[in-house]
Design an enzyme around this catalytic site. Structure first.
Site, mmCIF file in Angstrom:
data_model
loop_
_atom_site.group_PDB
_atom_site.id
_atom_site.type_symbol
_atom_site.label_atom_id
_atom_site.label_comp_id
_atom_site.label_asym_id
_atom_site.label_seq_id
_atom_site.Cartn_x
_atom_site.Cartn_y
_atom_site.Cartn_z
ATOM 1 N NE ARG A 1 -9.531 -3.519 -2.711
ATOM 2 C CZ ARG A 1 -9.029 -2.990 -1.608
ATOM 3 N NH1 ARG A 1 -7.859 -3.383 -1.154
ATOM 4 N NH2 ARG A 1 -9.689 -2.068 -0.942
ATOM 5 C CE1 TYR B 1 -8.974 1.640 7.142
ATOM 6 C CE2 TYR B 1 -8.117 2.842 9.041
ATOM 7 C CZ TYR B 1 -7.969 2.397 7.740
ATOM 8 O OH TYR B 1 -6.829 2.694 7.043
ATOM 9 C CE LYS B 2 -7.383 -1.708 5.282
ATOM 10 N NZ LYS B 2 -7.894 -0.791 4.287
ATOM 11 C CG ASP C 1 0.460 -2.846 6.604
ATOM 12 O OD1 ASP C 1 -0.630 -3.223 7.065
ATOM 13 O OD2 ASP C 1 0.587 -1.827 5.905
ATOM 14 C CG PHE D 1 -2.003 1.001 1.137
ATOM 15 C CD1 PHE D 1 -3.163 0.739 0.426
ATOM 16 C CD2 PHE D 1 -1.861 2.241 1.734
ATOM 17 C CE1 PHE D 1 -4.158 1.691 0.316
ATOM 18 C CE2 PHE D 1 -2.851 3.199 1.631
ATOM 19 C CZ PHE D 1 -4.009 2.926 0.917
HETATM 20 C C1 LIG Z 1 -1.988 -2.407 3.781
HETATM 21 C C2 LIG Z 1 -2.301 -1.007 4.211
HETATM 22 N N1 LIG Z 1 -1.382 -0.320 4.918
HETATM 23 C C3 LIG Z 1 -1.618 0.941 5.324
HETATM 24 C C4 LIG Z 1 -2.807 1.582 5.032
HETATM 25 C C5 LIG Z 1 -3.007 3.018 5.444
HETATM 26 O O1 LIG Z 1 -3.788 3.144 6.531
HETATM 27 P P1 LIG Z 1 -4.118 4.550 7.228
HETATM 28 O O2 LIG Z 1 -4.972 5.305 6.268
HETATM 29 O O3 LIG Z 1 -4.842 4.151 8.473
HETATM 30 O O4 LIG Z 1 -2.849 5.263 7.516
HETATM 31 C C6 LIG Z 1 -3.812 0.885 4.325
HETATM 32 C C7 LIG Z 1 -5.101 1.529 4.033
HETATM 33 O O5 LIG Z 1 -6.000 0.988 3.467
HETATM 34 C C8 LIG Z 1 -3.532 -0.435 3.895
HETATM 35 O O6 LIG Z 1 -4.440 -1.132 3.195
#
Ligand SMILES: Cc1ncc(COP(=O)(O)O)c(C=O)c1O
Length: 425
Positions: free
Chosen positions: A384, A234-235, A209, A134
């Protein structure tokens, strides 16, 4: 599940309804407030609203804040919430009590964790990450590289599923490896224990992560001998939009780990108001400033639901849902529309989502959403679908593929309004 001669699945909607009736997790679906007529397959982006959340947050607002006022920092346990709510996350990631603390956004927790991890390996000048991670992970690392580089940024080496591999880039210059357990685009899952072992073999530290794994697949950080982990709530944890991230630090690093942001809530004695910083003894040193209490109170409600389910049961259902989706796509969509399943078919390598590569994916997803099937689109060409065993039913899976087939058949996605892009895709 399919009849090869016909290329059509033998499973029909009635069978899916029967599977739902026999599903021990279907009792949990009623604990969520899902709108009628919606097939929600985007819990890998924003989880659904648990029924009890609104009343609980309302009570926190009116009683704890309205009546308790400042006294609630003590009386309602507000000050310790990042740890006490963190303790509810711990069993979902194979961690013990007192090892998880809630943070701010995942991005800021990645910063906290990767800086602390790199500081455990002074003198090493390389950070490894994934090209397909990400993007925020890579953006945050750019700051880490610059901040810890001593005038010359640390080197970044990127790996990818199609190479270079971890073995191509690992050597004794590597300080930290930041990896996403389940890939946000494809749903591909790493073998956490095996990958951690290879990283440790060169003396490097791993930060995982867990955004797409916590609540989606069983995670065993201690069993995998991992070093640090971060994730969002939040997921699959259904904490609500913007609910706080978490950080886990392995017990053996807690005394030496030095977070990037040393704020007063991570101080050993915050209410001594001393001039100099002294870290709290455990993972609470990763706290920074005043936590988002209202958001945390919503998260607390959704986390309590997990005490009623077994993660093995979640995984089993997740694999059945994704398997069913893939088999229906294979039978009904791929032969006619060339839709490609990019998510690994091997169960051990799959998280709880399925991604399809298809041209005009954005427009197709918009047409689906208009018909009540909610997934999302990730540029350039992936749609997705997230499967959340707490509330996704087998009938949802069948309805989603059926609707997708009708969108493709009727070419309804060609209507110009579906090409209009919102800020969030
Ligand atoms: C794998 C991954 N890492 C990091 C993040 C970023 O998260 P945040 O917006 O809480 O910083 C996301 C957001 O969807 C994600 O899917």
């Amino acid at each position: 599940m399919t009849t090869p001669a016909l290329g059509r699945p033998t499973i029909d909607r009635e069978t899916c309804v029967a599977l739902d009736a026999a599903d021990p997790l279907s009792r949990i679906r009623s604990r969520f407030s899902l709108p009628d007529g919606v097939v929600y397959l985007d819990g890998n982006s924003l989880g659904a609203l648990p029924r009890d959340t609104a009343a609980h947050v309302q009570r926190v607002i009116t009683e704890e804040w309205g009546t308790g006022l400042i006294r609630s920092w003590n009386d309602a346990g507000w000050f310790a919430k990042p740890q006490t709510v963190g303790d509810l996350v711990a069993p979902l990631i194979g961690a013990g009590p007192g090892q998880v603390v809630l943070g701010d956004s995942t991005s800021s927790s990645i910063f906290q964790a990767t800086v602390a991890a790199a500081r455990l390996r002074p003198g090493r000048r390389v950070i490894v990450a994934e090209r397909g991670s990400f993007p925020t992970d890579l953006y945050v690392l750019e700051s880490v590289q610059e901040l810890l580089g001593g005038g010359r940024p640390l080197e970044r080496r990127l790996i990818a599923d199609d190479g270079p591999t971890l073995d191509d880039v690992l050597d004794e210059d590597v300080a930290v490896v930041l990896l996403t357990h389940v890939d946000y685009r494809t749903g591909r899952m790493h073998d956490m224990a095996e990958v951690t072992r290879r990283i440790h073999a060169v003396g490097a530290v791993v930060v995982w992560d867990l955004c797409h794994s916590v609540g989606a697949v069983p995670v065993d950080l201690v069993g995998a001998d991992a070093d640090f982990a971060v994730g969002c709530t939040y997921k699959y944890l259904n904490g609500g939009p913007g609910s706080p991230s978490f950080i886990w630090v392995a017990e053996q690093h807690q005394a030496d780990a030095r977070p990037a942001l040393t704020g007063w809530h991570g101080h050993a004695k915050p209410f001594d108001f001393t001039v100099d910083y002294a870290p709290a003894s455990g993972v609470e040193r990763f706290r920074v400033g005043t936590p988002q209490l209202l958001s945390m109170s919503a998260l607390e409600v959704s986390l309590r639901l997990w005490a009623e389910v077994d993660l093995g049961e979640i995984r089993e259902k997740s694999l059945c849902l994704t398997e069913l989706f893939i088999s229906l796509v294979d039978a009904r969509l791929t032969p006619r529309w060339g839709v490609e399943v990019v998510t690994p078919r091997e169960p051990a390598r799959r998280g709880s989502q399925v991604s399809l590569r298809v041209g005009s994916g954005y427009e197709i997803m918009q047409a689906l959403i208009e018909r009540g099937v909610i997934g999302d689109f990730r540029a350039p060409d992936l749609i997705r679908f997230g499967f959340t065993p707490l509330y996704t039913s087998y009938a949802d899976v069948w309805d989603a593929v059926d609707t997708l087939e009708s969108v493709l058949d009727g070419e309804v996605w060609r209507e110009p309004r579906f090409a209009r892009r919102g800020t969030v895709t």
